[in-house]
Design a protein around this motif. Structure first.
Motif, PDB file in Angstrom:
ATOM      1  N   PHE A 189      61.276  64.534  50.012  1.00 14.77           N
ATOM      2  CA  PHE A 189      62.236  65.297  50.813  1.00 14.77           C
ATOM      3  C   PHE A 189      63.559  65.457  50.068  1.00 14.77           C
ATOM      4  O   PHE A 189      64.097  66.567  49.954  1.00 14.77           O
ATOM      5  N   LEU A 190      64.098  64.354  49.581  1.00 14.07           N
ATOM      6  CA  LEU A 190      65.404  64.396  48.916  1.00 14.07           C
ATOM      7  C   LEU A 190      65.357  65.249  47.653  1.00 14.07           C
ATOM      8  O   LEU A 190      66.264  66.054  47.396  1.00 14.07           O
ATOM      9  N   ASN A 191      64.320  65.084  46.849  1.00 18.72           N
ATOM     10  CA  ASN A 191      64.219  65.870  45.620  1.00 18.72           C
ATOM     11  C   ASN A 191      64.156  67.361  45.910  1.00 18.72           C
ATOM     12  O   ASN A 191      64.732  68.183  45.189  1.00 18.72           O
ATOM     13  N   GLY A 202      65.219  66.600  57.830  1.00 17.16           N
ATOM     14  CA  GLY A 202      64.437  67.158  56.748  1.00 17.16           C
ATOM     15  C   GLY A 202      63.689  66.140  55.890  1.00 17.16           C
ATOM     16  O   GLY A 202      63.870  66.214  54.706  1.00 17.16           O
ATOM     17  N   LEU A 203      62.902  65.258  56.385  1.00 16.02           N
ATOM     18  CA  LEU A 203      62.383  65.060  57.747  1.00 16.02           C
ATOM     19  C   LEU A 203      62.410  63.564  58.053  1.00 16.02           C
ATOM     20  O   LEU A 203      62.705  62.768  57.151  1.00 16.02           O
ATOM     21  N   PRO A 204      62.027  63.133  59.248  1.00 14.18           N
ATOM     22  CA  PRO A 204      61.825  61.702  59.484  1.00 14.18           C
ATOM     23  C   PRO A 204      60.520  61.255  58.829  1.00 14.18           C
ATOM     24  O   PRO A 204      59.489  61.918  58.964  1.00 14.18           O
ATOM     25  N   LEU A 218      59.626  74.390  54.821  1.00 15.48           N
ATOM     26  CA  LEU A 218      59.053  74.336  53.478  1.00 15.48           C
ATOM     27  C   LEU A 218      58.428  72.970  53.195  1.00 15.48           C
ATOM     28  O   LEU A 218      57.364  72.878  52.560  1.00 15.48           O
ATOM     29  N   LEU A 219      59.066  71.914  53.658  1.00 18.93           N
ATOM     30  CA  LEU A 219      58.525  70.572  53.455  1.00 18.93           C
ATOM     31  C   LEU A 219      57.153  70.444  54.103  1.00 18.93           C
ATOM     32  O   LEU A 219      56.208  69.917  53.500  1.00 18.93           O
ATOM     33  N   LEU A 220      57.042  70.924  55.338  1.00 17.66           N
ATOM     34  CA  LEU A 220      55.762  70.845  56.048  1.00 17.66           C
ATOM     35  C   LEU A 220      54.710  71.747  55.407  1.00 17.66           C
ATOM     36  O   LEU A 220      53.519  71.408  55.368  1.00 17.66           O
ATOM     37  N   GLN A 221      55.149  72.896  54.897  1.00 20.10           N
ATOM     38  CA  GLN A 221      54.204  73.788  54.222  1.00 20.10           C
ATOM     39  C   GLN A 221      53.656  73.143  52.954  1.00 20.10           C
ATOM     40  O   GLN A 221      52.453  73.225  52.668  1.00 20.10           O
ATOM     41  N   ARG A 247      58.112  55.654  51.289  1.00 21.52           N
ATOM     42  CA  ARG A 247      59.037  55.824  50.162  1.00 21.52           C
ATOM     43  C   ARG A 247      58.772  57.142  49.445  1.00 21.52           C
ATOM     44  O   ARG A 247      59.720  57.831  49.025  1.00 21.52           O
ATOM     45  N   ALA A 248      57.496  57.511  49.305  1.00 15.79           N
ATOM     46  CA  ALA A 248      57.153  58.768  48.649  1.00 15.79           C
ATOM     47  C   ALA A 248      57.683  59.960  49.432  1.00 15.79           C
ATOM     48  O   ALA A 248      58.209  60.920  48.857  1.00 15.79           O
TER      49      ALA A 248
END
Length: 433
Positions: free
Chosen positions: A182-184, A386-388, A307-310, A176-177
């Motif tokens: 991701f969405l935010n 963005g992302l699973p 960016l998410l992964l970074q 959930r986090a």
């Protein structure tokens, strides 16, 4: 779907594109169908013109008292109508076959897509960070998750069968986090969030290219409806049959949804853990762009996923897929692969694609820009993971594991998990803390 006029006028380019994709098309059958179709259209139009002319004569002959000639003209009109009806039936059958033919032709690769036979010819573009060096033997996420009480494969199998998993306690909270994070992030960067239905109609699956080619991988439910394999299907088709305002482009959409895949062709692949599940949660990005802007939008979409992964501080690399490994609807694709210690390799976690006007042509999504051109044109559509959450969770568990079997929570996720810094062994009778 490809433009039939382009296929007709540029068959050598279609030959080259299909060869680059390691497939083929029945060129002779296409021209046989297309030639017969155009001949039928011409003949039907001739008959209609003759029928109209003969019909006009009937009234004049009746007024002139030439009843016998008028009756003969009526017979001629009926005969023309009968012939036209037969030809229209044949034309309808040919149109249906041509549509099925065109629906199975994949997109033409972009000039920037590397030419190659299979995944071994994919081109690495860049890497970010380096895989962690452990002072102990790292364990796979499927072992860590069970010991921590956050992944329950046995109960998932009991409830639903193979490749279903129950997330418990901190595992559920982590999933959930991730979705919220991701969405935010996407929303802060100009994406509009949607919560679409996860059940869609056949024409919606057709619009993005899942049907007819990949029907065996889709979950069929209800009265010819399907569970979505990705939110791309629903988000892209939000504008099916519409004409968009060119001034509003690009449109950037995002959604976090459950996704469902039969994985019919993946027997024996990634069967352990949560890498390849029949049901999983994924946050998707979709864009609608002007043709001249879609290449730049692909680059920015890929950067968004990176960016998410970074921020999660997970090592990854970016791969440009070659023509032989390209998805059916895509003209260009970047795969982002995250490091997984259990595989001692990078594994796909995101795929960002520019589909050009391929999906827009199938779903009839156009835009109008009167200051640039008359009429309407097809938009370009793009999509990316963005992302699973499942694959990201597996990467976090393996890269952030500690020697005592606990998992450090990435700093960027701690505000979403009530400040939790570490997932540790559960208390007796409990689920992961």
């Amino acid at each position: 779907m490809l433009d039939m006029k382009f296929v007709r006028e540029m068959p050598d380019e279609i030959d080259a594109a299909m060869a680059a994709r390691q497939t083929s098309w029945d060129r002779a059958r296409f021209f046989e169908l297309d030639g017969r179709r155009r001949a039928l259209i011409c003949r039907v139009e001739e008959l209609q013109a003759t029928r109209n002319a003969e019909s006009k004569k009937i009234g004049a002959l009746m007024r002139q008292g030439q009843r016998e000639q008028a009756e003969a003209a009526k017979d001629a009109v009926r005969a023309i109508g009968d012939e036209a009806a037969v030809l229209n039936d044949e034309l309808g059958a040919i149109d249906d076959e041509l549509e099925r033919f065109m629906a199975r032709l994949p997109n033409i690769p972009a000039a920037t897509t590397p030419v190659g036979s299979d995944e071994s010819d994919n081109v690495e573009c860049r890497r970010w960070s380096t895989p962690p060096a452990f002072a102990f033997d790292p364990r796979p996420h499927w072992e860590l998750g069970v010991d921590l009480g956050i992944l329950d494969f046995d109960r998932g199998s009991k409830l639903s069968g193979a490749r279903f998993t129950v997330l418990a306690g901190a595992g559920a909270a982590l999933d959930r986090a991730l979705q919220s994070f991701f969405l935010n992030t996407h929303i802060a960067h100009g994406f509009t969030e949607f919560i679409p239905p996860v059940i869609v109609n056949r024409e919606i699956m057709y619009g993005t290219g899942q049907l007819p080619k990949f029907e065996e991988d889709a979950y069929h439910v209800g009265d010819d409806q399907f569970l979505i394999p990705t939110a791309e299907v629903a988000l892209t088709n939000l504008h099916a049959g519409e004409v968009l305002d060119g001034a509003s482009l690009p449109l950037r959409y995002t959604a976090g949804t459950p996704c469902f895949r039969e994985e019919a062709g993946s027997a024996g692949r990634d069967t352990r853990g949560i890498i390849r599940q029949h049901e999983f949660t994924k946050v998707e990005m979709v864009k609608f762009a002007r043709p001249e802007e879609s290449d730049d939008e692909l680059e920015s979409m890929t950067a968004e996923a990176e960016l998410l992964l970074q921020q999660l501080e997970l090592p990854y690399r970016v791969i440009s897929l070659c023509t032989g490994d390209l998805g059916f609807s895509a003209r260009q694709t970047y795969d982002i692969e995250v490091w997984l210690p259990s595989y001692n390799a990078y594994k796909e976690i995101s795929s960002c694609s520019n589909c050009g006007d391929f999906q827009a042509r199938r779903a009839s999504i156009r835009y109008r820009d009167p200051e640039r051109f008359k009429g309407t044109r097809f938009v370009h559509t793009l999509n990316g993971s963005g992302l699973p959450t499942g694959r990201t969770m597996a990467a976090i568990m393996e890269n952030y594991q500690n020697e005592d079997g606990s998992i450090t929570v990435p700093e960027v996720l701690r505000p979403y998990m009530g400040g939790l810094e570490r997932i540790e062994q559960p208390a007796a009778g409990g689920a992961g803390a």
